[in-house]
Design an enzyme around this catalytic site. Sequence first.
Site, PDB file in Angstrom:
ATOM      1  N   GLU A  95      15.096  15.906  -3.374  1.00 13.42           N
ATOM      2  CA  GLU A  95      16.177  15.156  -3.183  1.00 13.42           C
ATOM      3  C   GLU A  95      17.317  15.998  -3.640  1.00 13.42           C
ATOM      4  O   GLU A  95      17.443  16.621  -4.686  1.00 13.42           O
ATOM      5  CB  GLU A  95      16.314  13.982  -3.716  1.00 13.42           C
ATOM      6  CG  GLU A  95      14.958  13.028  -3.197  1.00 13.42           C
ATOM      7  CD  GLU A  95      15.402  12.186  -1.865  1.00 13.42           C
ATOM      8  OE1 GLU A  95      16.035  12.146  -1.606  1.00 13.42           O
ATOM      9  OE2 GLU A  95      14.197  11.709  -1.542  1.00 13.42           O
ATOM     10  N   LYS A 100       4.746   4.192  -9.943  1.00  9.60           N
ATOM     11  CA  LYS A 100       3.360   4.058  -9.228  1.00  9.60           C
ATOM     12  C   LYS A 100       2.412   3.792 -10.303  1.00  9.60           C
ATOM     13  O   LYS A 100       1.427   2.898 -10.111  1.00  9.60           O
ATOM     14  CB  LYS A 100       3.214   5.299  -8.558  1.00  9.60           C
ATOM     15  CG  LYS A 100       4.227   5.555  -7.473  1.00  9.60           C
ATOM     16  CD  LYS A 100       4.186   6.940  -6.912  1.00  9.60           C
ATOM     17  CE  LYS A 100       5.381   7.250  -5.722  1.00  9.60           C
ATOM     18  NZ  LYS A 100       5.388   8.588  -5.284  1.00  9.60           N
ATOM     19  N   GLU A 102       0.849  -1.225   0.106  1.00  3.00           N
ATOM     20  CA  GLU A 102      -0.003   0.120   0.042  1.00  3.00           C
ATOM     21  C   GLU A 102       0.810   1.113   0.211  1.00  3.00           C
ATOM     22  O   GLU A 102       0.598   2.331  -0.644  1.00  3.00           O
ATOM     23  CB  GLU A 102      -0.872   0.080   1.339  1.00  3.00           C
ATOM     24  CG  GLU A 102      -1.999   1.151   1.192  1.00  3.00           C
ATOM     25  CD  GLU A 102      -2.645   1.237   0.191  1.00  3.00           C
ATOM     26  OE1 GLU A 102      -3.862   0.231   0.071  1.00  3.00           O
ATOM     27  OE2 GLU A 102      -2.852   1.949  -0.474  1.00  3.00           O
TER      28      GLU A 102
END
Length: 440
Positions: free
Chosen positions: A190, A205, A129
């Site tokens: 980042e 994703k 999840e």
Amino acid sequence: MNPIKVGLLGIGTVGSGTFHVLQRNQEEIRRRAGRGIEITMVADLDVERARAVVGDQVQVVNDARAVIANPEIDIVIELIGGYGIAKALVLEAIAAGKHVVTANKALLAVHGTEIFAAASAKGVMVAFEAAVAGGIPIIKALREGLTANAIQWIAGIINGTTNFILSEMRDKGLDFEVVLKEAQRLGYAEADPTFDIEGVDAAHKATLMSAIAFGIPVQFDKAYVEGITRLSAADIRYAEQLGYRIKLLGITKRAANGIELRVHPSLVPAKRLIANVEGAMNAVMVQGDAVGTTLYYGKGAGSEPTASAVIADLVDITRLHTADAAQRVPHLAFQPDAMSDVPVLPMSEVITSYYLRLRVSDEAGVLARVTGILATAGISIDAVLQREADEVGGEGSTQTDLIILTHDTREGIMNAAMAEMQGLPTVLAPITRIRKEELA
Ligand code: HSE
């Protein structure tokens, strides 16, 4: 009943969030799961940091394999990330009969077929999840809540870093490079932001959602991936003037001859809820034939939001681990022997509409030649915007921007038309093309 014992591999931001939320809400989690859930062993290369998070009651080691080898551990949480050692450890944990919870979208998008097959053969669960949209329970929604539906499409803002950058570009009228530097200074991006800004993280994703929505194998290598690095403040401004926002969308869609799987900047009508998702937030729209359009919104990253998803998986496994493996929800929503081999379409086969910006000489006949090429290609124009030359290039300028919105066409046809337009002597710079999704 004794608590179920969990081993944690990697205790950074998400790992420490998981530990703290499990502790804070242990009683409520126990009442939901039917027994307690306890992290009893942690592996991290930085043993001191791990010890500072979990205290003295939890065993801390620097060797992940010691966790996998511990016969008392039922569930291994993998929060190391990447494809290398994480892949080896997940496969070893499965081979050792452990259930696995992971937030590792890159690993599953690339090696999911092998990992899910190994888990099914061993009769263990791999739950993920947290791999898509952080705290938003989109995997649960797709796999269970929407199980009655033929899913038609999914479109999501599934990378917070790029949504933050696009929001800042729009709010402040700044170009990509300037906002990226600021986002890095503030810790929103980042130090190496490549996976985020080039669309790779969103494509991981989208790949997972596509597999679950359509019952196809995970096929990251077939995804079309385009990031936000070439977007300019001017395009965001022009889109706004035409009633659109630009968002980096992960899209997967059931088309007549296959499945679309693509990540790219998209114009979205400003009146859609998803167009108003700002900053680092995530949102996913899912269109099912029975339910219609649904929208899921929330934090796509961060310590406790992602921990929320990790713990939801721990609870699921705690409830189901003694059940017959055939009664569990399949990893990719469809039974492994009922997967589809419908192909993922190449981008040239995708049908969508477009925003085009052409830097042109401001002279007679230019618009006619450009629209003539589109007409010959059978591409229908939806709207045209032309700025005054002075506004674009300063006083006395002989160049201007011509912005065209088109209706739907096949990408291959648009590629050919763009090549022809690019060849016109009055088209003075590379044409900007951004896809447009009405999400109606
Ligand atoms: N880097 C991701 C983002 C979060 O910016 O949304 C983890 O997937």
